[in-house]
Motif scaffolding. Sequence first.
Motif, PDB file in Angstrom:
ATOM      1  N   GLU A 219      10.986   3.483  -8.983  1.00 15.30           N
ATOM      2  CA  GLU A 219      11.398   2.738  -7.800  1.00 15.30           C
ATOM      3  C   GLU A 219      10.192   2.185  -7.046  1.00 15.30           C
ATOM      4  O   GLU A 219      10.194   1.015  -6.620  1.00 15.30           O
ATOM      5  CB  GLU A 219      12.213   3.668  -6.892  1.00 15.30           C
ATOM      6  N   ALA A 220       9.132   3.019  -6.880  1.00  8.33           N
ATOM      7  CA  ALA A 220       7.938   2.551  -6.159  1.00  8.33           C
ATOM      8  C   ALA A 220       7.267   1.409  -6.916  1.00  8.33           C
ATOM      9  O   ALA A 220       6.769   0.445  -6.312  1.00  8.33           O
ATOM     10  CB  ALA A 220       6.968   3.706  -5.970  1.00  8.33           C
ATOM     11  N   LYS A 221       7.268   1.472  -8.203  1.00  5.11           N
ATOM     12  CA  LYS A 221       6.656   0.402  -9.011  1.00  5.11           C
ATOM     13  C   LYS A 221       7.425  -0.907  -8.871  1.00  5.11           C
ATOM     14  O   LYS A 221       6.830  -1.983  -8.773  1.00  5.11           O
ATOM     15  CB  LYS A 221       6.605   0.840 -10.477  1.00  5.11           C
ATOM     16  N   ALA A 222       8.777  -0.779  -8.833  1.00  3.03           N
ATOM     17  CA  ALA A 222       9.595  -1.993  -8.655  1.00  3.03           C
ATOM     18  C   ALA A 222       9.323  -2.627  -7.295  1.00  3.03           C
ATOM     19  O   ALA A 222       9.211  -3.850  -7.180  1.00  3.03           O
ATOM     20  CB  ALA A 222      11.073  -1.648  -8.818  1.00  3.03           C
ATOM     21  N   VAL A 223       9.200  -1.779  -6.241  1.00  7.37           N
ATOM     22  CA  VAL A 223       8.914  -2.312  -4.901  1.00  7.37           C
ATOM     23  C   VAL A 223       7.545  -2.986  -4.886  1.00  7.37           C
ATOM     24  O   VAL A 223       7.360  -4.076  -4.336  1.00  7.37           O
ATOM     25  CB  VAL A 223       8.985  -1.171  -3.865  1.00  7.37           C
ATOM     26  N   LEU A 224       6.545  -2.343  -5.500  1.00  8.79           N
ATOM     27  CA  LEU A 224       5.186  -2.906  -5.531  1.00  8.79           C
ATOM     28  C   LEU A 224       5.176  -4.243  -6.276  1.00  8.79           C
ATOM     29  O   LEU A 224       4.522  -5.209  -5.842  1.00  8.79           O
ATOM     30  CB  LEU A 224       4.221  -1.923  -6.198  1.00  8.79           C
ATOM     31  N   ASN A 225       5.884  -4.315  -7.409  1.00  8.68           N
ATOM     32  CA  ASN A 225       5.921  -5.574  -8.176  1.00  8.68           C
ATOM     33  C   ASN A 225       6.586  -6.689  -7.385  1.00  8.68           C
ATOM     34  O   ASN A 225       6.212  -7.858  -7.501  1.00  8.68           O
ATOM     35  CB  ASN A 225       6.646  -5.365  -9.501  1.00  8.68           C
ATOM     36  N   SER A 226       7.612  -6.327  -6.554  1.00  3.86           N
ATOM     37  CA  SER A 226       8.269  -7.372  -5.766  1.00  3.86           C
ATOM     38  C   SER A 226       7.376  -7.855  -4.631  1.00  3.86           C
ATOM     39  O   SER A 226       7.396  -9.037  -4.280  1.00  3.86           O
ATOM     40  CB  SER A 226       9.602  -6.846  -5.211  1.00  3.86           C
TER      41      SER A 226
ATOM     42  N   GLU B 262       0.828  -1.200   0.000  1.00  3.53           N
ATOM     43  CA  GLU B 262       0.000   0.000   0.000  1.00  3.53           C
ATOM     44  C   GLU B 262       0.863   1.250   0.000  1.00  3.53           C
ATOM     45  O   GLU B 262       0.562   2.241  -0.694  1.00  3.53           O
ATOM     46  CB  GLU B 262      -0.926  -0.005   1.227  1.00  3.53           C
ATOM     47  N   LYS B 263       1.970   1.222   0.824  1.00  2.00           N
ATOM     48  CA  LYS B 263       2.862   2.376   0.839  1.00  2.00           C
ATOM     49  C   LYS B 263       3.500   2.601  -0.527  1.00  2.00           C
ATOM     50  O   LYS B 263       3.585   3.744  -1.011  1.00  2.00           O
ATOM     51  CB  LYS B 263       3.967   2.166   1.889  1.00  2.00           C
ATOM     52  N   ALA B 264       3.975   1.521  -1.179  1.00  2.00           N
ATOM     53  CA  ALA B 264       4.626   1.654  -2.487  1.00  2.00           C
ATOM     54  C   ALA B 264       3.646   2.177  -3.530  1.00  2.00           C
ATOM     55  O   ALA B 264       3.986   3.025  -4.374  1.00  2.00           O
ATOM     56  CB  ALA B 264       5.193   0.297  -2.918  1.00  2.00           C
ATOM     57  N   ARG B 265       2.414   1.682  -3.499  1.00  2.00           N
ATOM     58  CA  ARG B 265       1.423   2.157  -4.496  1.00  2.00           C
ATOM     59  C   ARG B 265       1.121   3.628  -4.274  1.00  2.00           C
ATOM     60  O   ARG B 265       0.974   4.402  -5.227  1.00  2.00           O
ATOM     61  CB  ARG B 265       0.152   1.321  -4.389  1.00  2.00           C
ATOM     62  N   SER B 266       1.028   4.064  -2.981  1.00  2.00           N
ATOM     63  CA  SER B 266       0.753   5.462  -2.700  1.00  2.00           C
ATOM     64  C   SER B 266       1.887   6.344  -3.202  1.00  2.00           C
ATOM     65  O   SER B 266       1.648   7.390  -3.818  1.00  2.00           O
ATOM     66  CB  SER B 266       0.540   5.661  -1.203  1.00  2.00           C
ATOM     67  N   ALA B 267       3.150   5.896  -2.962  1.00  2.00           N
ATOM     68  CA  ALA B 267       4.300   6.665  -3.441  1.00  2.00           C
ATOM     69  C   ALA B 267       4.317   6.726  -4.958  1.00  2.00           C
ATOM     70  O   ALA B 267       4.636   7.764  -5.564  1.00  2.00           O
ATOM     71  CB  ALA B 267       5.596   6.041  -2.909  1.00  2.00           C
TER      72      ALA B 267
ATOM     73  N   GLU C 296       1.727   6.576  -7.024  1.00  2.00           N
ATOM     74  CA  GLU C 296       0.672   7.470  -7.510  1.00  2.00           C
ATOM     75  C   GLU C 296       1.055   8.920  -7.311  1.00  2.00           C
ATOM     76  O   GLU C 296       0.796   9.777  -8.172  1.00  2.00           O
ATOM     77  CB  GLU C 296      -0.640   7.165  -6.778  1.00  2.00           C
ATOM     78  N   THR C 297       1.726   9.231  -6.129  1.00  2.00           N
ATOM     79  CA  THR C 297       2.166  10.606  -5.885  1.00  2.00           C
ATOM     80  C   THR C 297       3.204  11.032  -6.910  1.00  2.00           C
ATOM     81  O   THR C 297       3.146  12.133  -7.475  1.00  2.00           O
ATOM     82  CB  THR C 297       2.739  10.734  -4.474  1.00  2.00           C
ATOM     83  N   ALA C 298       4.161  10.128  -7.201  1.00  2.00           N
ATOM     84  CA  ALA C 298       5.216  10.436  -8.172  1.00  2.00           C
ATOM     85  C   ALA C 298       4.633  10.593  -9.578  1.00  2.00           C
ATOM     86  O   ALA C 298       5.051  11.444 -10.364  1.00  2.00           O
ATOM     87  CB  ALA C 298       6.272   9.327  -8.144  1.00  2.00           C
ATOM     88  N   LYS C 299       3.637   9.778  -9.897  1.00  2.00           N
ATOM     89  CA  LYS C 299       3.019   9.848 -11.239  1.00  2.00           C
ATOM     90  C   LYS C 299       2.313  11.189 -11.418  1.00  2.00           C
ATOM     91  O   LYS C 299       2.399  11.814 -12.483  1.00  2.00           O
ATOM     92  CB  LYS C 299       2.028   8.702 -11.409  1.00  2.00           C
ATOM     93  N   ALA C 300       1.637  11.664 -10.364  1.00  2.00           N
ATOM     94  CA  ALA C 300       0.949  12.961 -10.446  1.00  2.00           C
ATOM     95  C   ALA C 300       1.959  14.079 -10.601  1.00  2.00           C
ATOM     96  O   ALA C 300       1.747  15.032 -11.353  1.00  2.00           O
ATOM     97  CB  ALA C 300       0.085  13.168  -9.202  1.00  2.00           C
TER      98      ALA C 300
END
Length: 868
Positions: A518-525, A379-384, A386-390
Motif C-alpha cells: 500500500e505504501a509503495k502504491a501511494v509513493l508511486n502515485s 516522504e511519509k509513504a516511503r518511511s512507511a 521502509e518500516t513495513a519492508k524491515a
Amino acid sequence: MKIRSITLDNVRRFTDPVRVGEIGDGLNVLSEPNEQGKSTLFDAIQALFFKPHGSRDKEVTALRPHAGGAPQVTIEIDADGRRFTVMKRWLQKPAATVHRDGTLIAQADAAEAWIADLLGGDAGGPSGLIWVRQGMTDLTGGSTKEQKAALDARRDLMSSVGEEVEAMTGGRRMDSALARCREELAAYATKTGRPYANGPWKTALDRVDTLTEQRDALAATADDLHGALAERKRARRDLRELEDPAAAEGRRKKLEAARAAHAAAERHAEELDAEARKLDMARLTAENARARLDGFREALKEETDATKAAAAAEMAAGDRKTALETARAAKEAAERDLDTAQKALESAETARTLALRARAARDGADRRQELEHRIAEAEKARSAMETAKATARSGPDAKTLTRIEHLAAAHATAIATRDATATQVIARYEEGKADAIRTGDMPLPDGQPVPLPRATRLSIAGIGELEVRPGDAGHDDSTVEAAANALRKALDAIGADDLDAARASAAARVEAERAHGEAKAVLNSLAPDGIDPLREALAEIPQVESDTDATDPEEAEAALEAASAAHTQARVALDTTSDRLSDAREAATRAETALASLRDRLTRAEGALAKYRGSTEEALASEAAQAGEALAAAEKIHAEKASHAPDLAGTEAALNRAASVDQGARDEIARLKPLLARLDERITRSSGDAVEERLAETEEALSAAKATLARIEHEVAVLQRLEKALEAARTEARERYFTPIARELKPLLHLLWPEAELTWGEESLLPDALIRDGQEEPIDILSGGTQEQVALLVRLAFARMLATAGRVAPVILDDALVFTDDDRIERMFDALHRQAGDLQIIVLTCRQRAFRDLGGKGLRLASADPAT
C-alpha cells in the motif's frame, strides 16, 4: 642347405641347453623381447659355420658364459635330401662332428672341411650376403675383414652366374687379366701413374737426370772457358784505349772548361737572385703604401657616413618613444572606461535577474505549495514502506511456516505413537488433595492418563516418592527426539520459541508485506519518478522575497541592453588602443635596435680611423707615389740583369757529363785490371781439366740411358693403355655383369617404388644410388629406413642368386628392419613372403607387435632337456 633345429649349450646366458626346433622351409619368425637370446642365437650359428673348433679368438671367447664352461652349438640341416647333425664345441675339449642320419661321418678337421665344402669353399660364405647381424642393417657394415670377405663373395657370385662367365669382358678371366696387368704396372709406377720408388722406371729416370746434370755442368764449363778467352781479349783492348795519354788529356781539359763555365753561371745567377729580392721588397713596399692610402680613405668615409646615420637614428628613436608613451596613456584610459562599463553591466544583469525572480515567484506560488505537500506525503509513504519492508524480513514466509507446521505435526505424531505404547498412570484425588502428586515441578492432572515412557519418580505430598519403571515394551524415544530436534532447529532459524510464535510472526510478515504494497502504491502515485525530481522542480520555483524592491522586468531589460552596448563599445576601444600600443612598442624596439647597430658601426669606424695615428691623406698619397717610383726602377734593373744571364742548367749538365766521362774512365780502368787477373787464372785452371773429352764421354752415356728410359716408358705406356682398355671393357660389360642381380631385385624393388632402379658400384659391387622419378639419389644420403629397406631387398636378391647357382642357403635376419615405418613394413613383409616360396628365411626380432602381421611359422626358444 636348410636349417631344421638349433641347440645351444653353455653359450652366454644359456648355461642349460636350449633349442629352437621345427624350423620350416619358408618363412620362420622368432619374436621375443630384448635380452632373450636372439642375437646369441645368430652369433652361435655364425660361429658354427665359420669359426674352427680350435679357435680361441675374441668372437669365440665372447660366447662363454660368465660362469665358465665350453660353448657348444648343434645344428640339424637338410642337404642333398639327407639329414645332417653338425656340432662344435670350443675352448674346453674342443670338438667338431658331423652325423648323417645318426651315423658319424666326419670329425675334427674332416668336419671343418665338410662344413667348408657345404658352404661352397667361401671364406665368408653366405654371412656377408644374406645373414644380417643386429645393428648392421646396411650393406657396408662390419669389420674390414668382414667387408673384404663380403666383397669377394659378391664378386664370386656375380661372376659365376653372369651371362659371359669366361669372356674377357665379364668374368673371372677378365678380373685375372686386369690384376696381372696392374701387378706388372705396379713394378714400375704407383696407382697415380708416378714412377715407383726404387723401381726400374725411377732408376732409369734418376740415371738420365744425373747424366743430364753432369753433361750440362761440363758444357757450362766449356762454354765458360770460351767466354773467358773472348772476355779477356775485349778487356785488354778496352784497357789500352782508356789508358791512352791523349785520350786522358782530352778528358781533363773538357772537365776544367766545364767547371769554369759553370762557376761563371753560378756567380751571375747569385747576382740576379739578389736583384730579384730587391724587386720583391720594392713591390711589397709599394703595395703596402697603396693599401694604407685606400684603407685611410675607406675608414674616413665610413666614419662620416656612420655619424650621419647615428644622428638620424637617435631622432627617429625619440619620435617612436614619444608615440609609445601616447599609446600607453590611451590604453590605460580605455581600460578605465571598460572597467566602468563592466560594473554597470553587472549591476544591470543583477537588476534584471531580481526582476525575473520576483515575477517567477509570484507566478509559481501555488505550484510551490502543491509540490511541498506532495513531497511531504511521499516522504511519509516511503518511511512507511521502509518500516513495513524491515518488518516483512523478520518473519517466516508461507513456505517456511508450512514446513514448520509439518515438523510440529510430525513431532506430535511421534509423541502420540510413543504414548500409545508407553505405561500410563491415572491420578484420582480425594476432596482437598488435588495436585498432591507431582512429577518434577508439574502436578499430575486429575483423572487423565499420563504416559510414562521411561523411569519416572512421582512425589506424593505427605507420603514420599513413588518410582515407576516401565518394562521394555518396545517403545522408542529416538523418533520423538529426532522430530523435536528438527522442529527446534526450524524454530531457531526464524527466532520463534514455539509454533504459535512462528504463526504470529508469519502473520505479522503478511501484514507488513500488505502495508509495504500500500505504501509503495501511494509513493508511486505521488512521485512516479522518485522524490528527487519533485525537489528539483521545487528548487526551480523562486521564493517571494518580501523585503526586495524589484523593478519592472521590461525596464530592467532595457537598462541591461544599454549597459551591454556601452560595455561592447568600451571593449572595442580597449582592443584598438592595445593594437596601437603593440605597434608603437614594436616600432620603438626597431628604432632602438637600429640606433644600437649604428652606434656600433660608428665605434668600429672610429677605431679603424684611429689606427692611422694622425696621418693625412696627402702624406699617404705622397708615400704611395714614392714607393711606385722605386718599384719601377727595381724592375728595370732586374730586367737588364736577366737579359744577359747565361744558361745555368746547361752549364751544369755539361759539367756533369764531363765529370761522369772522366769518373767512368777511372772506374772502368779500376774494374778491368782485376778482371784480367781473374780471367788469366780461370783460363790457366780450366785448360788442364780435359773438359772437352769428359763432355764427349758424358753425352755418349746419356744417349744410352735415354734409350733405356724410352724402352721402360714404352712398356709403362703399353701397360697403362692395356689397363684402361680392360677397365673400359669391364665398364662396357657392366650391364651384362649386373643383369642377374638387377633381374632378381626388380620385382622386389617395385613393391616399394614402382619404376625405381638401382645403380651399382664397379668396385664395391653394391648399390650406390637409387633412381626414383628420374632423380638419382646417392644411397648414403637416404633416410635410415630407406637404406635398410634397400639393403634387405638386395640380400633377398643375393639369396635367390645363390639358389640359382646351386648353393641354397637360409636367409637369417636379426632385427633387420629397425627404422621402417608401418606402411613400408607391410610391403617388406610381402617381399619376404615372395622370396620364401623356394627359400628358407629365418627372422629374429624383438618388435613383437609390429611383426605380428608378418605371418610365417612361429619359433620359440625352449629348454632342450626332455624332463622340462
